[in-house]
Scaffold this motif. Structure first.
Motif, short mmCIF file in Angstrom:
data_model
loop_
_atom_site.label_atom_id
_atom_site.label_comp_id
_atom_site.label_asym_id
_atom_site.label_seq_id
_atom_site.Cartn_x
_atom_site.Cartn_y
_atom_site.Cartn_z
N MET A 137 4.02 -33.08 -48.43
CA MET A 137 2.88 -32.40 -49.06
C MET A 137 3.26 -32.04 -50.50
N GLY A 138 2.36 -32.31 -51.40
CA GLY A 138 2.60 -31.92 -52.79
C GLY A 138 2.17 -30.48 -53.05
N ASP A 139 2.51 -29.97 -54.24
CA ASP A 139 2.17 -28.55 -54.54
C ASP A 139 0.69 -28.39 -54.87
N ASP A 140 -0.04 -29.52 -54.82
CA ASP A 140 -1.51 -29.45 -54.96
C ASP A 140 -2.19 -29.66 -53.61
N GLY A 141 -1.41 -29.73 -52.56
CA GLY A 141 -1.97 -29.90 -51.22
C GLY A 141 -2.27 -31.33 -50.85
N HIS A 142 -1.80 -32.30 -51.66
CA HIS A 142 -2.00 -33.69 -51.25
C HIS A 142 -1.00 -34.06 -50.17
N THR A 143 -1.35 -35.10 -49.42
CA THR A 143 -0.41 -35.69 -48.48
C THR A 143 -0.61 -37.19 -48.49
N ALA A 144 0.43 -37.95 -48.17
CA ALA A 144 0.43 -39.39 -48.45
C ALA A 144 0.00 -39.53 -49.92
N GLY A 191 10.88 -26.33 -50.34
CA GLY A 191 10.89 -25.90 -51.74
C GLY A 191 9.88 -24.82 -52.06
N GLU A 192 10.28 -23.96 -52.97
CA GLU A 192 9.47 -22.81 -53.40
C GLU A 192 8.13 -23.27 -53.98
N THR A 193 8.13 -24.44 -54.62
CA THR A 193 6.90 -24.89 -55.31
C THR A 193 5.77 -25.17 -54.32
N LYS A 194 6.12 -25.35 -53.03
CA LYS A 194 5.07 -25.64 -52.04
C LYS A 194 4.55 -24.37 -51.36
N ALA A 195 5.25 -23.24 -51.58
CA ALA A 195 4.95 -22.03 -50.80
C ALA A 195 3.52 -21.53 -50.98
N ALA A 196 3.05 -21.51 -52.23
CA ALA A 196 1.72 -20.93 -52.48
C ALA A 196 0.62 -21.77 -51.82
N VAL A 197 0.66 -23.08 -52.04
CA VAL A 197 -0.41 -23.91 -51.46
C VAL A 197 -0.29 -23.97 -49.93
N LEU A 198 0.94 -23.88 -49.43
CA LEU A 198 1.09 -23.90 -47.98
C LEU A 198 0.48 -22.65 -47.35
N ALA A 199 0.64 -21.51 -48.01
CA ALA A 199 0.02 -20.27 -47.51
C ALA A 199 -1.49 -20.38 -47.56
N ARG A 200 -2.02 -20.99 -48.62
CA ARG A 200 -3.48 -21.15 -48.72
C ARG A 200 -3.99 -22.07 -47.61
N ILE A 201 -3.16 -23.05 -47.26
CA ILE A 201 -3.57 -24.01 -46.22
C ILE A 201 -3.44 -23.41 -44.83
N LEU A 202 -2.29 -22.82 -44.54
CA LEU A 202 -2.03 -22.35 -43.16
C LEU A 202 -2.59 -20.96 -42.90
N ASP A 203 -2.39 -20.03 -43.86
CA ASP A 203 -2.87 -18.66 -43.62
C ASP A 203 -4.37 -18.54 -43.83
N ALA A 204 -4.87 -19.24 -44.86
CA ALA A 204 -6.26 -19.03 -45.26
C ALA A 204 -7.17 -20.22 -44.92
N GLY A 205 -6.61 -21.26 -44.35
CA GLY A 205 -7.44 -22.41 -43.99
C GLY A 205 -8.02 -23.12 -45.20
N GLY A 206 -7.26 -23.12 -46.28
CA GLY A 206 -7.76 -23.69 -47.54
C GLY A 206 -8.09 -25.16 -47.43
N ASP A 207 -9.09 -25.60 -48.17
CA ASP A 207 -9.59 -26.97 -48.09
C ASP A 207 -8.77 -27.88 -49.01
N PHE A 208 -7.72 -28.42 -48.46
CA PHE A 208 -6.84 -29.36 -49.17
C PHE A 208 -6.65 -30.59 -48.28
N PRO A 209 -6.31 -31.74 -48.87
CA PRO A 209 -6.13 -32.95 -48.05
C PRO A 209 -5.12 -32.76 -46.92
N ALA A 210 -4.02 -32.07 -47.18
CA ALA A 210 -3.02 -31.87 -46.11
C ALA A 210 -3.63 -31.13 -44.93
N ARG A 211 -4.52 -30.15 -45.21
CA ARG A 211 -5.13 -29.40 -44.11
C ARG A 211 -6.15 -30.26 -43.37
N THR A 212 -6.88 -31.09 -44.13
CA THR A 212 -7.84 -31.99 -43.48
C THR A 212 -7.13 -32.91 -42.49
#
Ligand code: 6PG
Length: 240
Positions: A137-144, A191-212
């Motif tokens: 997963m990238g720090d913008d929430g992309h995957t693949a 890595g620390e750079t993924k922490a913020a977007v990962l929290a948005r994805i897992l804690d907040a259900g943020g709409d990012f490709p990795a979450r989709t």
């Protein structure tokens, strides 16, 4: 999309290890144990999986039973250091590399023609579907190479497509539809750079490709280092 604080799917587990080395050791153990139950192994690109792949190259795995494939590829020459399939071959070693079906394309080929060619390879080599699939997963929430706001996110009735990514050029990527057919999705995120977007994805259900992709159906295992897990607050995290 599931709500905040609720894991993407009922059969999703999040695991955090102390550091990248422990992440590599743990994920290599999980894969060595799991792979006998699968016929396909989708490989993540990027840098995070390199240490895991090096450990897998020494693991007691019956590679001859598996077909390996690339979940995405960069549109660069085959010998370019950015090529994900080159990284995979270099780190997994000769035996596993011999089982890798990677996208083949020359500089004169059109990206979507290369994607269509690879779709035929995947259909032929993986008749039962993608198998166990590793993703980063990238720090913008992309995957693949499913990047936010790019056309590949909307691909239907395709397993693999070309995707033009602003600032990164062309990529080839598995589609959400194809990834949704996996036996199991295993995310390796460090890595620390993924922490913020990962929290948005897992804690907040943020709409990012990795979450989709996490919500797309297969059982999901997310393997983190503590740096990537550092901003999680509402998500249950297992610490083996
Ligand atoms: C790619 C990957 C991509 C990668 C993430 C994380 O081609 O870049 O497939 O999805 O997994 O960008 O990359 P790192 O592991 O290098 O942080």
């Amino acid at each position: 999309m599931n709500g905040p604080g609720r894991l993407a799917s009922a059969c999703m587990q999040v695991i955090a290890l102390a550091d990248r080395e422990q992440l590599a050791r743990y994920s290599a153990d999980v894969l060595t144990t799991s792979l006998p139950r699968h016929r396909g192994l989708g490989l993540a690109g990027g840098t995070t999986p390199e240490a895991t792949y090096r450990l897998l190259s020494q693991a007691p795995i019956s590679w001859e039973r598996l077909t390996l494939w690339m979940t995405d590829e960069r549109w660069v020459p085959s010998d370019h250091s950015d090529r994900n399939s080159r990284m995979a071959r270099d780190t997994l070693g000769e035996t596993a590399a011999g089982r890798l079906e990677a996208p083949l394309f020359g500089e004169l080929m059109e990206p979507d023609r290369a994607a269509q060619d690879y779709e035929r390879v995947l259909r032929r080599s993986l008749p039962d579907g993608p198998g166990l699939v590793l993703l980063g997963m990238g720090d913008d929430g992309h995957t693949a190479s499913l990047f936010p706001t790019t056309s590949a996110l909307a691909a239907k009735n395709r397993t693999y497509v070309a995707n033009e990514v602003p600032g990164r050029g062309w990529r080839l990527t598995a589609t959400i539809d194809y990834l949704s057919q996996a036996d199991r999705l295993v995310f390796l995120i460090a890595g620390e750079t993924k922490a913020a977007v990962l929290a948005r994805i897992l804690d907040a259900g943020g709409d990012f490709p990795a979450r989709t992709v996490m919500d797309s159906g297969p059982p999901v295992t997310v393997i983190l280092d503590e740096a990537a897990a550092s901003q999680l607050s509402a998500t249950p995290v297992n610490r083996p």
